[in-house]
Motif scaffolding. Structure first.
Motif, mmCIF file in Angstrom:
data_model
loop_
_atom_site.group_PDB
_atom_site.id
_atom_site.type_symbol
_atom_site.label_atom_id
_atom_site.label_comp_id
_atom_site.label_asym_id
_atom_site.label_seq_id
_atom_site.Cartn_x
_atom_site.Cartn_y
_atom_site.Cartn_z
ATOM 1 N N PRO A 92 0.920 -1.333 0.079
ATOM 2 C CA PRO A 92 0.013 -0.150 0.016
ATOM 3 C C PRO A 92 0.860 1.314 -0.060
ATOM 4 C CG PRO A 92 -0.001 -0.907 2.215
ATOM 5 C CD PRO A 92 0.720 -1.747 1.147
ATOM 6 N N HIS A 93 0.329 2.254 -0.710
ATOM 7 C CA HIS A 93 1.031 3.719 -0.740
ATOM 8 C C HIS A 93 -0.061 4.441 -0.223
ATOM 9 C CE1 HIS A 93 4.702 2.344 -3.035
ATOM 10 N NE2 HIS A 93 3.908 1.312 -3.520
ATOM 11 N N PHE A 94 0.368 5.529 0.205
ATOM 12 C CA PHE A 94 -0.357 6.787 0.625
ATOM 13 C C PHE A 94 -0.089 7.998 -0.186
ATOM 14 C CE2 PHE A 94 -1.895 10.099 3.821
ATOM 15 C CZ PHE A 94 -3.416 9.883 3.525
ATOM 16 N N VAL A 95 -1.353 8.393 -0.793
ATOM 17 C CA VAL A 95 -1.028 9.275 -1.979
ATOM 18 C C VAL A 95 -1.518 10.815 -1.323
ATOM 19 C CG1 VAL A 95 -1.630 10.237 -4.105
ATOM 20 C CG2 VAL A 95 -1.584 7.759 -3.729
ATOM 21 N N THR A 96 -0.992 11.951 -1.142
ATOM 22 C CA THR A 96 -1.424 13.230 -0.757
ATOM 23 C C THR A 96 -1.156 14.257 -1.684
ATOM 24 O OG1 THR A 96 0.920 13.674 0.201
ATOM 25 C CG2 THR A 96 -0.437 12.340 1.701
ATOM 26 N N GLY A 97 -1.954 15.331 -1.688
ATOM 27 C CA GLY A 97 -1.742 16.613 -2.413
ATOM 28 C C GLY A 97 -0.796 17.534 -2.223
ATOM 29 N N PRO A 98 -0.563 18.421 -3.033
ATOM 30 C CA PRO A 98 0.713 19.136 -3.108
ATOM 31 C C PRO A 98 0.304 20.488 -1.989
ATOM 32 C CG PRO A 98 -0.640 19.641 -5.044
ATOM 33 C CD PRO A 98 -1.175 18.500 -4.259
ATOM 34 N N ASP A 99 -1.107 20.637 -1.672
ATOM 35 C CA ASP A 99 -1.310 21.771 -0.753
ATOM 36 C C ASP A 99 -2.219 21.115 0.290
ATOM 37 O OD1 ASP A 99 -0.097 23.795 -2.309
ATOM 38 O OD2 ASP A 99 -1.692 23.506 -3.584
ATOM 39 N N GLY A 100 -2.039 19.890 0.732
ATOM 40 C CA GLY A 100 -2.905 19.484 1.832
ATOM 41 C C GLY A 100 -4.144 18.766 1.312
ATOM 42 N N LEU A 101 -5.170 19.489 1.959
ATOM 43 C CA LEU A 101 -6.732 18.821 1.514
ATOM 44 C C LEU A 101 -6.912 18.620 -0.019
ATOM 45 C CD1 LEU A 101 -8.937 17.862 3.328
ATOM 46 C CD2 LEU A 101 -9.827 20.233 3.203
ATOM 47 N N LEU A 102 -7.457 17.508 -0.375
ATOM 48 C CA LEU A 102 -7.617 17.268 -2.018
ATOM 49 C C LEU A 102 -9.176 17.342 -1.800
ATOM 50 C CD1 LEU A 102 -5.143 14.468 -2.498
ATOM 51 C CD2 LEU A 102 -5.303 16.411 -3.776
ATOM 52 N N TRP A 103 -10.101 17.791 -2.885
ATOM 53 C CA TRP A 103 -11.506 17.637 -3.092
ATOM 54 C C TRP A 103 -11.530 16.785 -4.362
ATOM 55 C CZ3 TRP A 103 -14.618 19.773 0.359
ATOM 56 C CH2 TRP A 103 -14.026 20.576 1.040
ATOM 57 N N ALA A 104 -12.100 15.653 -4.220
ATOM 58 C CA ALA A 104 -12.453 14.849 -5.160
ATOM 59 C C ALA A 104 -14.026 14.994 -5.765
ATOM 60 C CB ALA A 104 -12.534 13.389 -4.952
ATOM 61 N N ALA A 105 -14.133 14.832 -7.012
ATOM 62 C CA ALA A 105 -15.499 15.044 -7.696
ATOM 63 C C ALA A 105 -16.288 13.752 -6.967
ATOM 64 C CB ALA A 105 -15.607 15.124 -9.001
ATOM 65 N N GLY A 106 -17.817 14.054 -6.744
ATOM 66 C CA GLY A 106 -18.511 12.886 -6.242
ATOM 67 C C GLY A 106 -19.881 13.180 -6.790
ATOM 68 N N LEU A 107 -20.621 12.257 -6.406
ATOM 69 C CA LEU A 107 -22.102 12.122 -6.926
ATOM 70 C C LEU A 107 -22.745 12.005 -5.658
ATOM 71 C CD1 LEU A 107 -21.853 10.510 -10.149
ATOM 72 C CD2 LEU A 107 -22.138 12.832 -9.959
ATOM 73 N N TRP A 108 -24.008 12.439 -5.304
ATOM 74 C CA TRP A 108 -24.965 11.791 -4.276
ATOM 75 C C TRP A 108 -26.251 11.555 -4.739
ATOM 76 C CZ3 TRP A 108 -29.480 14.229 -3.105
ATOM 77 C CH2 TRP A 108 -29.791 15.429 -3.497
ATOM 78 N N ALA A 109 -26.657 10.686 -3.806
ATOM 79 C CA ALA A 109 -28.273 10.215 -4.207
ATOM 80 C C ALA A 109 -29.035 9.795 -2.815
ATOM 81 C CB ALA A 109 -28.346 8.843 -4.954
#
Length: 199
Positions: free
Chosen positions: A103-120
């Motif tokens: 396993p690898h942990f992936v982080t962003g360049p500026d801390g928090l990341l926002w992933a596109a999502g969908l809700w129902a």
């Protein structure tokens, strides 16, 4: 593909002006599908089940719909209604990906990341899925898919219904190997995101 991630920067979210209502999951280091996650639909975060439940679904039988491919999300019956009128973003401090059983942990360049999502809201509960895209050149060594991360100026556009297909615009992600204990969903503690020496 995104099947595990971490979110522990709740104070950072508050500093960004995001409302944090009661009922949100606590800081987590090993979030897995079907568990509660935090999503943002407007200006506040809300708790939701990770695994989309379309309005027409009658039971929770079958595999959870925890990822949706950006290339087909507008046409697939499981996702097209949410794509039209159920946009959200999913905050992450980082996500896990496996390569050759490591396993690898992936982080962003500026801390928090926002992933596109969908809700129902099928079966009377708020649920969500993370949108994925083809991996960028810097990440394809790890996996051919990755979450569709959004730049700050893309977040509102996505929530408003814009078509943001294609790979993520976010670059400069960092990766490092972590303890294989993350493979067990019962493990959830800060040490899971600590790098391990693979030399």
């Amino acid at each position: 593909m995104c099947g595990r991630y971490a979110l522990f920067s709740v104070d950072l979210l508050r500093n960004l002006g995001v409302e944090l209502p009661q009922g949100l999951p606590p800081a987590r280091y090993n979030i897995a599908p079907t568990q509660r996650i935090a999503i943002r639909r407007k200006e506040s975060l809300e708790p939701a089940r990770w695994g989309l439940i379309p309005h027409w679904k009658k039971t929770l039988d079958g595999p959870p719909l925890f990822n949706a491919r950006v290339e087909t999300v507008a046409e697939k019956p499981s996702f097209r209604d949410a794509y039209q009128s159920g946009r959200c973003v999913v905050p992450m401090d980082g996500y896990y990906e496996w390569k050759d059983s490591q396993p690898h942990f992936v982080t962003g360049p500026d801390g928090l990341l926002w992933a596109a999502g969908l809700w129902a809201s099928g079966l009377g509960q708020l649920s969500a899925t993370v949108v994925t895209a083809a991996a960028t050149e810097e990440m394809e060594w790890l996996h051919h898919r990755q979450p569709k991360f959004l730049l700050p100026d893309e977040v509102q556009a996505w929530l408003a219904g814009a078509d943001l297909g294609g790979p993520t615009s976010v670059r400069g992600l960092s990766t490092y190997p972590v303890d294989k204990a993350v493979g067990n969903v019962r493990n959830d503690y800060p040490g899971l995101i600590e790098p391990v020496d693979k030399s």
